[in-house]
Design an enzyme around this catalytic site. Structure first.
Site, PDB file in Angstrom:
ATOM      1  N   ASP A  70     -29.061 -19.203  69.337  1.00  0.00           N
ATOM      2  CA  ASP A  70     -28.206 -18.141  69.882  1.00  0.00           C
ATOM      3  C   ASP A  70     -26.823 -18.675  70.254  1.00  0.00           C
ATOM      4  OD1 ASP A  70     -29.181 -19.644  72.016  1.00  0.00           O
ATOM      5  OD2 ASP A  70     -30.339 -18.007  72.885  1.00  0.00           O
ATOM      6  N   ASP A 140     -37.772 -14.725  82.624  1.00  0.00           N
ATOM      7  CA  ASP A 140     -38.375 -13.430  82.263  1.00  0.00           C
ATOM      8  C   ASP A 140     -39.082 -13.494  80.901  1.00  0.00           C
ATOM      9  OD1 ASP A 140     -36.259 -13.631  80.541  1.00  0.00           O
ATOM     10  OD2 ASP A 140     -35.213 -11.819  81.221  1.00  0.00           O
ATOM     11  N   HIS A 142     -37.823 -14.536  78.086  1.00  0.00           N
ATOM     12  CA  HIS A 142     -37.022 -14.320  76.875  1.00  0.00           C
ATOM     13  C   HIS A 142     -36.985 -15.572  76.016  1.00  0.00           C
ATOM     14  CE1 HIS A 142     -33.278 -15.434  79.397  1.00  0.00           C
ATOM     15  NE2 HIS A 142     -33.237 -16.301  78.410  1.00  0.00           N
ATOM     16  N   GLU A 147     -34.416 -10.481  75.240  1.00  0.00           N
ATOM     17  CA  GLU A 147     -34.794 -10.082  76.594  1.00  0.00           C
ATOM     18  C   GLU A 147     -36.031  -9.184  76.552  1.00  0.00           C
ATOM     19  OE1 GLU A 147     -33.441 -11.470  79.035  1.00  0.00           O
ATOM     20  OE2 GLU A 147     -31.258 -11.356  79.101  1.00  0.00           O
TER      21      GLU A 147
HETATM   22  C1  GLP Z   1     -30.782 -19.153  77.948  1.00  0.00           C
HETATM   23  C2  GLP Z   1     -30.941 -19.318  76.450  1.00  0.00           C
HETATM   24  C3  GLP Z   1     -32.372 -19.507  76.051  1.00  0.00           C
HETATM   25  C4  GLP Z   1     -32.989 -20.568  76.927  1.00  0.00           C
HETATM   26  C5  GLP Z   1     -32.985 -20.090  78.349  1.00  0.00           C
HETATM   27  C6  GLP Z   1     -33.666 -21.024  79.315  1.00  0.00           C
HETATM   28  O1  GLP Z   1     -30.876 -17.843  78.365  1.00  0.00           O
HETATM   29  N1  GLP Z   1     -30.414 -18.241  75.692  1.00  0.00           N
HETATM   30  O2  GLP Z   1     -32.441 -19.845  74.695  1.00  0.00           O
HETATM   31  O3  GLP Z   1     -34.287 -20.844  76.483  1.00  0.00           O
HETATM   32  O4  GLP Z   1     -31.648 -19.933  78.737  1.00  0.00           O
HETATM   33  O5  GLP Z   1     -32.802 -22.007  79.770  1.00  0.00           O
HETATM   34  P1  GLP Z   1     -33.225 -23.216  80.661  1.00  0.00           P
HETATM   35  O6  GLP Z   1     -33.898 -24.185  79.735  1.00  0.00           O
HETATM   36  O7  GLP Z   1     -31.940 -23.765  81.200  1.00  0.00           O
HETATM   37  O8  GLP Z   1     -34.135 -22.728  81.705  1.00  0.00           O
END
Ligand code: GLP
Length: 263
Positions: A70, A140, A142, A147
């Site tokens: 992303d 959540d 995602h 989402e």
């Molecule tokens: C963001 C990204 C996700 C990622 C998530 C969790 O929202 N778009 O791809 O998995 O954060 O991030 P973290 O690993 O910092 O908890």
């Protein structure tokens, strides 16, 4: 679905890096190994270990093509919170043999997001699909920026970020949720589950509810990560801290069945 529980974050990352390196090394050289990659804090330890292994000659990226999950819409590459910047800063700039032309990241500055996303899907298909997609999840559930209530068969496209996600990610934007872009480009859940293998990192107490929903809840678009239950080769690599909401029998089952994977 496999759930590999490691004692802590460091061991989770080591296990995941070893797994990825072994897959790259075992890949026949007649076509590239196609690797999907996430951003976020979860994969940072995995990237550090892959860089160490790469520098030590234990794994080569010369025949690896990457596709990132992303990118924020409206952030230029040079922005220190763009995922392009993150990936170069944490991984690509440190690999000795990664070819820049093999790196694919959605362009958050595109003036035609739909065409950008369609071209991304077509490029993945042109390589014969993704061999291994590593991912992380949000609190959540995602996966990428899919989402809650995103279709489980979604493809790469524009996603609106929820207020909750903007609040969570505001830690990287001076703690101001308004500074977090409201939209992103993201691969779809269907894009991820089309991959031959999926490996998702889940660590920390704040992901405990999401891990339980992913593994033990029903398959539901409310927890988009739960789509992995239908994948024939999905692995969750997690730490003990993320296991707090699993039932005791599930926790013991995975420890037992995966005991040889425990580092
Ligand atoms: C963001 C990204 C996700 C990622 C998530 C969790 O929202 N778009 O791809 O998995 O954060 O991030 P973290 O690993 O910092 O908890």
């Amino acid at each position: 679905m496999r759930v590999v529980i490691q004692e802590n974050y460091e061991k989770m990352c080591k296990w995941a890096a070893d797994y990825i390196a072994a897959k790259i090394n075992a890949h026949p050289g007649d076509r590239p190994f196609v690797l999907g990659l996430p951003t976020g804090s979860s994969p940072i330890g995995v990237y550090k270990e892959l860089v160490r292994m790469n520098k030590a000659g234990e794994v080569s990226f010369a025949n690896v093509v990457t596709f990132n999950m992303d990118e924020y819409l409206g952030l230029p590459r040079e922005h220190d919170q763009s995922y392009w910047y993150f990936m170069h800063d944490n991984l690509f700039d440190h690999l000795v043999d990664m070819k820049p032309e093999n790196i694919n990241i959605l362009n958050g500055m595109t003036d035609d997001p739909e065409a950008e996303c369609a071209a991304y899907e077509a490029k993945i298909a042109s390589y014969g699909g993704i061999d291994l997609f590593m991912g992380g999840i949000g609190v959540d559930g995602h996966l990428a920026f899919n989402e809650p209530f995103t279709s489980l068969s979604s493809r790469t496209g524009v996603r609106a970020l929820t207020t909750d996600t903007r609040i969570v990610n505001s830690r990287f934007f001076g703690n101001d949720p308004e500074k977090v872009p409201a939209y992103a480009l993201s691969v779809g859940i269907g894009t991820v589950t089309d991959s031959r293998e999926v490996l998702v990192l889940i660590n920390g107490h704040n992901k405990a509810r999401a891990l339980a929903a992913t593994v033990q809840g029903g398959v539901s678009q409310q927890w988009t990560c739960s789509a992995l239950q239908l994948h024939p080769a999905a692995i969750i690599a997690c730490d003990e801290a993320a296991c707090g909401e699993l039932t005791v029998d599930a926790y013991r089952y995975f420890l037992d069945i995966e005991k040889e994977e425990r580092l």
